[in-house]
Design a protein around this motif. Structure first.
Motif, PDB file in Angstrom:
ATOM      1  N   ALA A  82       4.552  -4.329  -1.940  1.00 20.95           N
ATOM      2  CA  ALA A  82       3.438  -5.086  -2.504  1.00 20.95           C
ATOM      3  C   ALA A  82       2.198  -4.220  -2.717  1.00 20.95           C
ATOM      4  CB  ALA A  82       3.096  -6.258  -1.591  1.00 20.95           C
ATOM      5  N   GLU A  83       2.071  -3.155  -1.943  1.00 22.62           N
ATOM      6  CA  GLU A  83       0.884  -2.299  -2.083  1.00 22.62           C
ATOM      7  C   GLU A  83       1.005  -1.323  -3.250  1.00 22.62           C
ATOM      8  OE1 GLU A  83      -2.026  -1.460   0.877  1.00 22.62           O
ATOM      9  OE2 GLU A  83      -0.384  -1.212   2.299  1.00 22.62           O
ATOM     10  N   PHE A  84       2.213  -1.105  -3.723  1.00 25.22           N
ATOM     11  CA  PHE A  84       2.382  -0.201  -4.857  1.00 25.22           C
ATOM     12  C   PHE A  84       2.320  -0.946  -6.185  1.00 25.22           C
ATOM     13  CE2 PHE A  84       4.302   2.315  -1.438  1.00 25.22           C
ATOM     14  CZ  PHE A  84       3.650   3.519  -1.638  1.00 25.22           C
ATOM     15  N   GLN A  85       2.424  -2.271  -6.137  1.00 26.28           N
ATOM     16  CA  GLN A  85       2.338  -3.080  -7.343  1.00 26.28           C
ATOM     17  C   GLN A  85       1.468  -4.293  -7.008  1.00 26.28           C
ATOM     18  OE1 GLN A  85       5.548  -3.293  -9.875  1.00 26.28           O
ATOM     19  NE2 GLN A  85       6.152  -1.237  -9.375  1.00 26.28           N
ATOM     20  N   PRO A  86       0.195  -4.314  -7.412  1.00 31.15           N
ATOM     21  CA  PRO A  86      -0.424  -3.448  -8.427  1.00 31.15           C
ATOM     22  C   PRO A  86      -1.345  -2.380  -7.834  1.00 31.15           C
ATOM     23  CG  PRO A  86      -1.655  -5.486  -8.253  1.00 31.15           C
ATOM     24  CD  PRO A  86      -0.620  -5.503  -7.161  1.00 31.15           C
ATOM     25  N   ARG A  87      -0.841  -1.387  -7.202  1.00 34.49           N
ATOM     26  CA  ARG A  87      -1.544  -0.191  -6.757  1.00 34.49           C
ATOM     27  C   ARG A  87      -2.686  -0.470  -5.781  1.00 34.49           C
ATOM     28  NH1 ARG A  87       1.973   3.818  -7.569  1.00 34.49           N
ATOM     29  NH2 ARG A  87       2.700   3.900  -9.722  1.00 34.49           N
ATOM     30  N   THR A  88      -2.534  -1.484  -4.949  1.00 33.19           N
ATOM     31  CA  THR A  88      -3.560  -1.702  -3.929  1.00 33.19           C
ATOM     32  C   THR A  88      -3.492  -0.646  -2.840  1.00 33.19           C
ATOM     33  OG1 THR A  88      -2.059  -3.254  -2.818  1.00 33.19           O
ATOM     34  CG2 THR A  88      -3.699  -4.197  -4.308  1.00 33.19           C
ATOM     35  N   ILE A  89      -2.444   0.180  -2.870  1.00 34.31           N
ATOM     36  CA  ILE A  89      -2.348   1.275  -1.919  1.00 34.31           C
ATOM     37  C   ILE A  89      -3.526   2.229  -2.077  1.00 34.31           C
ATOM     38  CG2 ILE A  89      -0.944   2.713  -3.452  1.00 34.31           C
ATOM     39  CD1 ILE A  89      -0.615   2.412   0.386  1.00 34.31           C
ATOM     40  N   ARG A  90      -4.102   2.284  -3.273  1.00 33.20           N
ATOM     41  CA  ARG A  90      -5.262   3.153  -3.496  1.00 33.20           C
ATOM     42  C   ARG A  90      -6.446   2.706  -2.663  1.00 33.20           C
ATOM     43  NH1 ARG A  90      -4.785   3.523 -10.134  1.00 33.20           N
ATOM     44  NH2 ARG A  90      -2.908   4.856 -10.188  1.00 33.20           N
ATOM     45  N   THR A  91      -6.617   1.398  -2.519  1.00 34.23           N
ATOM     46  CA  THR A  91      -7.699   0.884  -1.668  1.00 34.23           C
ATOM     47  C   THR A  91      -7.441   1.238  -0.214  1.00 34.23           C
ATOM     48  OG1 THR A  91      -8.000  -0.973  -3.198  1.00 34.23           O
ATOM     49  CG2 THR A  91      -8.954  -1.192  -0.998  1.00 34.23           C
ATOM     50  N   THR A  92      -6.173   1.102   0.211  1.00 33.03           N
ATOM     51  CA  THR A  92      -5.811   1.458   1.584  1.00 33.03           C
ATOM     52  C   THR A  92      -6.116   2.918   1.865  1.00 33.03           C
ATOM     53  OG1 THR A  92      -4.063  -0.210   1.670  1.00 33.03           O
ATOM     54  CG2 THR A  92      -3.899   1.611   3.228  1.00 33.03           C
ATOM     55  N   LEU A  93      -5.763   3.802   0.938  1.00 40.27           N
ATOM     56  CA  LEU A  93      -5.982   5.232   1.132  1.00 40.27           C
ATOM     57  C   LEU A  93      -7.452   5.616   0.993  1.00 40.27           C
ATOM     58  CD1 LEU A  93      -2.839   6.659  -0.710  1.00 40.27           C
ATOM     59  CD2 LEU A  93      -3.207   6.403   1.750  1.00 40.27           C
ATOM     60  N   ALA A  94      -8.205   4.823   0.250  1.00 34.63           N
ATOM     61  CA  ALA A  94      -9.645   5.074   0.175  1.00 34.63           C
ATOM     62  C   ALA A  94     -10.307   4.783   1.517  1.00 34.63           C
ATOM     63  CB  ALA A  94     -10.269   4.215  -0.926  1.00 34.63           C
ATOM     64  N   MET A  95      -9.793   3.767   2.219  1.00 33.45           N
ATOM     65  CA  MET A  95     -10.315   3.420   3.542  1.00 33.45           C
ATOM     66  C   MET A  95      -9.826   4.383   4.611  1.00 33.45           C
ATOM     67  SD  MET A  95     -12.228   0.797   2.988  1.00 33.45           S
ATOM     68  CE  MET A  95     -12.473   0.225   4.669  1.00 33.45           C
ATOM     69  N   ASP A  96      -8.611   4.873   4.444  1.00 37.95           N
ATOM     70  CA  ASP A  96      -8.025   5.809   5.413  1.00 37.95           C
ATOM     71  C   ASP A  96      -7.149   6.792   4.648  1.00 37.95           C
ATOM     72  OD1 ASP A  96      -6.864   7.197   7.479  1.00 37.95           O
ATOM     73  OD2 ASP A  96      -6.247   5.423   8.609  1.00 37.95           O
ATOM     74  N   PRO A  97      -7.687   7.967   4.307  1.00 39.29           N
ATOM     75  CA  PRO A  97      -6.939   8.930   3.489  1.00 39.29           C
ATOM     76  C   PRO A  97      -5.836   9.677   4.236  1.00 39.29           C
ATOM     77  CG  PRO A  97      -9.082   9.806   4.069  1.00 39.29           C
ATOM     78  CD  PRO A  97      -9.059   8.394   4.564  1.00 39.29           C
ATOM     79  N   ARG A  98      -5.712   9.469   5.530  1.00 38.37           N
ATOM     80  CA  ARG A  98      -4.682  10.159   6.308  1.00 38.37           C
ATOM     81  C   ARG A  98      -3.347   9.434   6.100  1.00 38.37           C
ATOM     82  NH1 ARG A  98      -7.900  11.215  12.049  1.00 38.37           N
ATOM     83  NH2 ARG A  98      -9.752  12.204  11.117  1.00 38.37           N
ATOM     84  N   ARG A  99      -2.584   9.939   5.187  1.00 37.84           N
ATOM     85  CA  ARG A  99      -1.374   9.228   4.740  1.00 37.84           C
ATOM     86  C   ARG A  99      -0.317   9.125   5.831  1.00 37.84           C
ATOM     87  NH1 ARG A  99      -0.203   9.974  -1.642  1.00 37.84           N
ATOM     88  NH2 ARG A  99      -2.368   9.956  -2.357  1.00 37.84           N
TER      89      ARG A  99
END
Length: 247
Positions: A82-99
């Motif tokens: 669900a985070e890859f569509q529609p790319r909400t993973i970008r918000t997650t990584l903006a909050m915590d860039p440590r993948r």
């Protein structure tokens, strides 16, 4: 790490679909067991007669795992995909860039949720089996503790396998289909295609579902180690791709 875990848990519990699927792990376990036992012909006797047949009550009690694993697969695929569509993973990584931390936290929350759901489901299945076996006058314990624990562990490993595949595929539906095919494909192959005994045993030993559920010639714990290898491989590939690819 605690912040990442809290963030992933908050995302899981605030989405109705994932909450429903998470609850479905326990519900499917109990309902599946009850359905299979109710529709299984077992000896209608108390066990005192020498003519009374034997029943693998433990296998019947834990048979609902075949249904519960579908919910575990779906939960992991939805949480990750669900985070890859529609790319909400970008918000997650903006909050915590440590993948690596994000991937670890997400996998941990999935594992913990399925662990709780699986444990509740197995406990409920044991209770339902006790009642149903009593109605059918079948003696025996609903399940042994080691095999009950093995069923819960199996569900957790299947969920993590799904999480790894979903991270690599980046699509909830595609990852669900891939994991279901991986689990059921070899089993269906052995039921449709006539195989020599040694080839059949080899397929069963190496297939993640038959090995993990202890239905292969391997012992149950050895079989779980095979499933663990599949899961760790999927997590390693998914985690590596998550680190190196663009969000």
């Amino acid at each position: 790490m605690n912040r990442a875990l809290l963030a992933e848990w908050t995302k899981l519990r605030t989405v109705r679909s994932t909450v429903a699927v998470a609850a479905g792990v326990a519900v499917a376990m109990v309902a599946g067991t009850a359905l299979i036992i109710a529709n299984t012909n077992v000896p209608l006797c108390t066990g005192r007669s020498p003519d009374c047949g034997t029943v693998d009550t433990t296998a019947l009690t834990l048979s609902g795992v075949h249904f519960a694993q579908l919910a575990a697969i779906a939960l992991a695929a939805l949480v990750v995909g669900a985070e890859f569509q529609p790319r909400t993973i970008r918000t997650t990584l903006a909050m915590d860039p440590r993948r690596v931390r994000v991937f670890t936290a997400k996998s941990s929350v999935i594992a913990g949720t399925v662990l709780v759901g699986g444990a509740l489901g197995v406990a409920g299945a044991m209770g339902a089996a006790t009642v149903l076996f009593d109605d059918k006058s079948v003696t025996g314990h609903p399940a042994t503790l080691p095999r009950a624990a093995g069923a819960v562990l199996y569900l957790v490993l299947v969920a993590l396998l799904s999480a790894g595949v979903a991270t690599a595929v980046r699509h909830a539906g595609g990852s669900m289909g891939a994991v279901v095919a991986l689990l059921y494909g070899p089993y269906l192959l052995t039921t449709v295609v006539p195989l020599p005994a040694h080839t059949l045993h080899l397929v069963q030993d190496l297939a993640p579902m038959t090995a993990g559920l202890g239905t292969a010639p391997l012992g149950p714990w050895a079989g779980l180690s095979i499933l663990t290898a599949y899961t760790l491989t999927a997590l390693a590939i998914g985690g590596a791709l998550f680190v190196v690819r663009d969000a």
